[in-house]
Design a protein around this motif. Structure first.
Motif, PDB file in Angstrom:
ATOM      1  N   GLU A  52       0.846  -1.187   0.000  1.00 39.77           N
ATOM      2  CA  GLU A  52       0.000   0.000   0.000  1.00 39.77           C
ATOM      3  C   GLU A  52       0.883   1.240   0.000  1.00 39.77           C
ATOM      4  N   GLU A  54       0.672   5.274   0.959  1.00 38.14           N
ATOM      5  CA  GLU A  54      -0.129   6.260   1.670  1.00 38.14           C
ATOM      6  C   GLU A  54       0.399   7.655   1.405  1.00 38.14           C
ATOM      7  N   LYS A  58      -4.937   6.292   0.733  1.00 34.77           N
ATOM      8  CA  LYS A  58      -4.234   5.018   0.607  1.00 34.77           C
ATOM      9  C   LYS A  58      -4.527   4.396  -0.760  1.00 34.77           C
ATOM     10  N   ASP A  60      -3.963   0.770  -2.678  1.00 33.32           N
ATOM     11  CA  ASP A  60      -3.589  -0.644  -2.559  1.00 33.32           C
ATOM     12  C   ASP A  60      -3.079  -1.107  -3.916  1.00 33.32           C
TER      13      ASP A  60
END
Length: 69
Positions: A52, A54, A58, A60
């Protein structure tokens, strides 16, 4: 010294760079500096690992392969 190596696909790399670029532009527009983080998540036993990113939220990137050398 040991290294942690995370292998991502070209598609994952492009998604990450686009995401970071958009959020960097947003930071510049609002005169903020949030930085970013990379989170490697793993299930016990090595069944699955995902990455992930950030930065103002966020992203993925999905499953990745990684190892320590």
């Amino acid at each position: 010294m040991k290294r942690i190596i995370i292998e991502i696909s070209d598609e994952q790399h492009q998604k990450m760079m686009d995401y970071l670029g958009r959020n960097t532009a947003l930071n510049i527009e609002h005169e903020t500096f949030s930085g970013y983080g990379l989170n490697l998540n793993c299930v016990d036993g090595g069944f699955a690992s995902w990455l992930e990113v950030e930065m103002n939220g966020k992203l993925d990137l999905g499953e990745v392969d990684w190892n320590i050398e």
